[in-house]
Design a protein around this motif. Structure first.
Motif, PDB file in Angstrom:
ATOM      1  N   SER A 701     -24.311  10.526  44.267  1.00 33.02           N
ATOM      2  CA  SER A 701     -24.247  11.872  43.822  1.00 33.02           C
ATOM      3  C   SER A 701     -24.619  12.193  42.169  1.00 33.02           C
ATOM      4  CB  SER A 701     -23.231  12.824  44.327  1.00 33.02           C
ATOM      5  OG  SER A 701     -21.860  12.464  43.372  1.00 33.02           O
ATOM      6  N   HIS A 702     -25.195  13.137  41.633  1.00 34.10           N
ATOM      7  CA  HIS A 702     -25.554  13.265  40.438  1.00 34.10           C
ATOM      8  C   HIS A 702     -25.379  14.286  39.927  1.00 34.10           C
ATOM      9  CE1 HIS A 702     -29.439  13.529  41.259  1.00 34.10           C
ATOM     10  NE2 HIS A 702     -29.302  14.138  39.964  1.00 34.10           N
ATOM     11  N   TYR A 703     -24.644  14.404  38.081  1.00 26.38           N
ATOM     12  CA  TYR A 703     -24.630  16.348  37.950  1.00 26.38           C
ATOM     13  C   TYR A 703     -25.333  15.907  36.488  1.00 26.38           C
ATOM     14  CZ  TYR A 703     -23.525  20.142  35.729  1.00 26.38           C
ATOM     15  OH  TYR A 703     -23.044  20.920  34.533  1.00 26.38           O
ATOM     16  N   SER A 744     -18.403   6.474  47.314  1.00 24.83           N
ATOM     17  CA  SER A 744     -19.300   7.221  46.595  1.00 24.83           C
ATOM     18  C   SER A 744     -19.314   6.574  45.218  1.00 24.83           C
ATOM     19  CB  SER A 744     -18.800   8.479  46.317  1.00 24.83           C
ATOM     20  OG  SER A 744     -17.359   8.579  46.137  1.00 24.83           O
ATOM     21  N   GLU A 746     -20.485   8.538  41.212  1.00 18.59           N
ATOM     22  CA  GLU A 746     -21.161   9.449  40.747  1.00 18.59           C
ATOM     23  C   GLU A 746     -21.839   9.547  39.290  1.00 18.59           C
ATOM     24  OE1 GLU A 746     -19.405  13.579  39.737  1.00 18.59           O
ATOM     25  OE2 GLU A 746     -18.468  12.209  40.478  1.00 18.59           O
ATOM     26  N   ARG A 748     -22.268  11.652  35.541  1.00 19.29           N
ATOM     27  CA  ARG A 748     -22.125  13.015  35.215  1.00 19.29           C
ATOM     28  C   ARG A 748     -22.853  12.345  33.780  1.00 19.29           C
ATOM     29  NH1 ARG A 748     -18.729  16.721  37.467  1.00 19.29           N
ATOM     30  NH2 ARG A 748     -18.787  17.493  34.935  1.00 19.29           N
ATOM     31  N   ASP A 766     -16.789   5.732  39.929  1.00 23.73           N
ATOM     32  CA  ASP A 766     -16.300   4.548  41.461  1.00 23.73           C
ATOM     33  C   ASP A 766     -15.410   4.816  41.851  1.00 23.73           C
ATOM     34  OD1 ASP A 766     -15.467   2.580  40.940  1.00 23.73           O
ATOM     35  OD2 ASP A 766     -16.908   2.001  39.219  1.00 23.73           O
TER      36      ASP A 766
END
Length: 850
Positions: A701-703, A744, A746, A748, A766
């Motif tokens: 997931s990325h933001y 998961s 991520e 950001r 992570d």
């Protein structure tokens, strides 16, 4: 048998001992002090005699004044007692009338009758008034001498003022109360007494009695006291109420106030208190200082004796002062001779030593008695220098001495030899005749040793500067003169200042007007700056290229004060050509390492890439096979064919995009910093890393924060860092064998303010097993890896890429309580890189260093 002491022996021995002590003390005093004591003793005796007469006279006058003061005090207190008794008697009489009134034994007529009897019997009584509790006058009787303005009539009310206030005070206290008379030297001033009336314990009014204070003074004070003193009655403020104070005594030429020659005493009159004071004054009857002829006679004789002693003492002091000045001058000259460090020697015309000072004796070791009277050869001459020193002495005696002196060797009494410099001058007597020669000698052994050390130090310093691998040159500001240049500078630029000025100009430290050219405003650019600010300033290193030498030089410059006081500039240049070449090679190697890292990354991702390409290729094959089957079967509809061909083309484009993205990632190219969109870089990196994530069954997931500004970076290098960090995070999660719900990674990207500048922060989180403490310490070292097949250059290259963009990278573990829950890798890139980046200052390609 012990003989008894002779009576009187002790008394005779004590004065004898004191006399002996006095004689010893007197003999120890210098003559000047003995003369001073001899002159001061008579003067002190006269002064003591006059002081004794003055003290005795003062004591007698003080004693007589005390007797007079005691007499006044006694008489005044006697008069005060008489007044007190008279007032108490009147008060008792008034209190009897008040008691009869309170008991109802007398009426108004009886009250007037008794009042008239009392007033006529006692002249100080002026009026009696019966006042009820409503301040209404019930009855009043006054003496005929009382003024009409002060009369009170029946049925009148008390007038506002002192009487009304006194009425309230009497009612509150239920005791007799006297008024407070106010001074003004008026015969109508009255003293009031109010006595409370009480009927069956209730206040029913007052009995007001009024006294004439003047009559109290005349009839209450004894006549002998009034005849002897000026007696007055005063109020609490000291103003006279009755009586006349003592008139000032008039002298021959001036008016003397009575306070200076009078005796006064005062005492409050009881029972009135401090509101009425009996004050008495009397002239002093004793003779003053002016009337004491004996005192003035003694004083005049003492003053004449003291004046004659002082005159004689001043005359003696002038003679003593001249004698002391002569002695002081002699002692001063002798002290100067003995305190100077220069040896002094005097010779007569026959070369005989007639005088030596203490310094000369201290230098040579011989005493004055041993040296005075010697003739050549002197005892302080070294044996081997006799002929040389004899020639110098002959030149000295014939007047052929050198003005700057000459250097000789001198032998001490111990046999040691030291170097000395001699200066010769003739001795002239007051008649202008030469009587000899004066020679001054200075020990120069230590200066010679220091001079030799300085010479050796200068030679060593010159050898060191000449042997340096750096060019050192010094030139004054505003001039083309070269003050100092070492061997390497002369080898490069010769003995001229052009090289110095060229290096200073290219390094950016050339001051205004350094070329010496005339301008309309011929003012040095550093004219307003203090010298200390220039000489203490620190300059940064500058790297310049000299085409004539074909070398890269590192130049350092500093301002200093030269030995002659001029402000100069020192330039130190070091050859850094080999270092620049090494930096260029390192930059090329780093660039190749980045390409190799990308190839390694793609090699490790080969199976994932093949799997990713297998999907669109399989779809294309299936679409083509289906189309062939339908065509062979005759089932060919145009809409169906167009849809199948469109899907086939879409899958082919997808496979081409994957191949193009991989080719762009692994393509070796020059670093190119351009304004790059953060969201686009993140999307490209996520697209590449997502292949590996799906293969390992990890959720990515990325933001990316909205409205992020563009970054001046090389997007391929930043994508390489992000892909490497996300791949490492995926491997950490896979190695930790996390369950599907905790697998998961991520990414950001948010704005941040660090180190006083705006930046963009990239963070990869992570859920793996984290990093051991020993791994965290060496995480970014080159060739350090925790993988058995790893090369240890991935994270090192990532940090180098980030730092080449003036950013920073760091890593840390994430904890859930005491358990490691994952790891966080983050780095930030500034929005506006500083102007001194390698690309802005370096003439060659930018390099990435670890």
């Amino acid at each position: 048998m012990v003989n008894p002491p002779v009576p009187g022996t002790r008394s005779r021995s004590f004065p004898a001992r004191m006399a002996a002590v006095w004689r010893r003390w007197w003999q120890r005093q210098p003559p000047q002090r003995q003369d001073r004591f001899a002159m001061l003793a008579p003067l002190a005796a006269v002064v003591l005699f006059l002081a004794a007469i003055a003290i005795a006279f003062s004591y007698l006058r003080t004693e007589e004044r005390d007797r007079e003061q005691e007499a006044v005090r006694r008489d005044v207190e006697y008069a005060q007692q008489r007044l007190r008794l008279r007032l108490l008697e009147r008060q008792e009489q008034l209190m009897r009338i008040a008691r009869d009134v309170s008991n109802g034994e007398i009426d108004r007529q009886e009250f007037n009758s008794r009042s008239e009897s009392l007033i006529s019997q006692y002249p100080e009584m002026q009026a009696l008034t019966w006042i009820d509790e409503r301040r209404k006058v019930l009855a009043s009787h006054a003496a005929p001498s009382l003024p009409a303005s002060q009369l009170r009539h029946t049925d009148d009310l008390l007038r506002p003022g002192e009487t009304e206030n006194l009425f309230s005070l009497t009612r509150d206290l239920q005791q007799p109360v006297y008024s407070q008379p106010v001074g003004g030297n008026s015969p109508s001033t009255l003293l009031q007494l109010q006595i409370p009336l009480s009927i069956q314990g209730h206040f029913s009014g007052v009995l007001l009695g009024e006294y004439s204070i003047d009559s109290l003074l005349r009839y209450g004070v004894p006549s002998e006291v009034l005849a002897r003193y000026a007696v007055t009655l005063q109020d609490g403020s000291g103003r006279p109420v009755a009586g006349t104070p003592l008139a000032p005594r008039t002298g021959a030429k001036r008016l003397v106030p009575w306070g200076a020659n009078s005796i006064t005493y005062e005492v409050p009159v009881s029972p009135v208190g401090n509101a009425l004071v009996l004050h008495a004054q009397a002239y002093r009857t004793s003779l003053g200082v002016v009337g004491s002829g004996f005192f003035w006679l003694v004083g005049m004789l003492s003053a004449m004796t003291a004046w004659m002693l002082i005159a004689n003492w001043r005359h003696t002091r002038r003679r003593m002062r001249a004698q002391q000045a002569l002695i002081a001058e002699t002692n001063f000259r002798r002290a100067m001779e003995n305190s100077v460090l220069t040896g002094m020697r005097a010779l007569d015309m026959e070369s005989r030593i007639t005088y030596v000072n203490a310094a000369f004796c201290q230098m040579t070791g011989w005493t004055e008695s041993e040296l005075v009277g010697q003739t050549p050869p002197y005892s302080y001459w070294p044996d081997e220098d006799h002929s040389h020193l004899a020639n110098l002495l002959n030149d000295e005696l014939t007047g052929r001495h050198k003005p700057g002196g000459f250097q000789v060797r001198v032998k001490r009494k111990s046999g040691a030899i030291f170097d000395a410099r001699l200066y010769v001058s003739p001795l002239i007597d007051p008649h202008g005749q030469q009587t000899g020669w004066m020679t001054s000698m200075t020990d120069i052994t230590e200066p010679n040793r220091i001079r030799a050390q300085l010479t050796a130090s200068h030679e060593r310093f010159t050898i060191v500067l000449e042997a340096l691998d750096a060019s050192v040159s010094v030139a004054p500001l505003g001039s083309q003169e070269i003050l100092f240049a070492n061997r390497l500078y002369r080898q490069w630029f010769g003995a001229e200042a052009e090289g110095h000025l060229q290096m200073a100009a290219q390094a950016g430290v050339q001051p205004a007007d350094a070329t010496g050219e005339d301008t309309l405003d011929d003012v040095d650019g550093l004219a307003g700056l203090p010298t200390t600010s220039l000489t203490q300033a620190q300059t940064e290193n500058s790297e310049i290229f000299i085409p004539s030498l074909g070398r890269w030089l590192e130049v350092r410059s500093r301002y200093l004060n030269w030995v002659d006081g001029r402000l100069a500039q020192m330039v130190i240049a070091t050859d850094i050509t080999s270092r620049r070449n090494a930096e260029e090679q390192a930059a090329a190697q780093a660039e190749r390492a980045q390409s190799i890292s990308r190839l390694i990354t793609m090699g490790e991702m080969a199976s994932s890439v093949a799997h990713e390409l297998n999907q669109p290729l399989t779809a294309i094959s299936n679409y083509c096979s289906g189309l062939i089957s339908r065509i062979k079967g005759g089932n060919t509809e145009q809409q169906m064919l167009l849809s199948a061909l469109d899907k086939t083309a879409h899958q082919a484009q997808r496979a081409g995009q994957i191949i193009q993205r991989i080719r762009a990632f692994v393509k070796r190219s020059e670093p190119n910093r351009t304004p790059s969109d953060v969201a686009s870089m993140v999307a490209e990196a996520v697209e590449l890393a997502d292949i590996e994530m799906r293969r390992r069954n990890i959720r990515l997931s990325h933001y990316v924060a909205a409205r992020l500004p563009t970054l001046m970076v090389d997007p391929i290098l930043i994508e390489q860092v992000l892909v490497n960090l996300m791949r490492n995070a995926a491997e950490s999660v896979d190695n930790a064998a996390r369950p599907p719900g905790r697998r998961s990674v991520e990414l950001r990207v948010v704005p941040r303010h660090v180190e006083a500048q705006a930046a963009i922060e990239f963070t990869v989180l992570d859920t793996g097993g984290g990093l051991a403490p020993e791994v965290l310490e060496r995480l970014f070292e080159a060739f350090f890896s925790t993988k058995s097949e790893g090369m240890g250059i991935g994270l090192n290259l990532c940090r180098s890429i980030v730092e080449s963009h003036q950013g920073r990278m760091h890593a840390e573990n994430l904890y859930n309580g005491s358990e490691v829950a994952g790891c966080r890798f983050s780095f930030w890139i500034p929005l506006r890189p500083p102007s001194d980046t390698p690309s802005a200052t370096s003439p060659h390609k930018p390099s990435v260093t670890a």
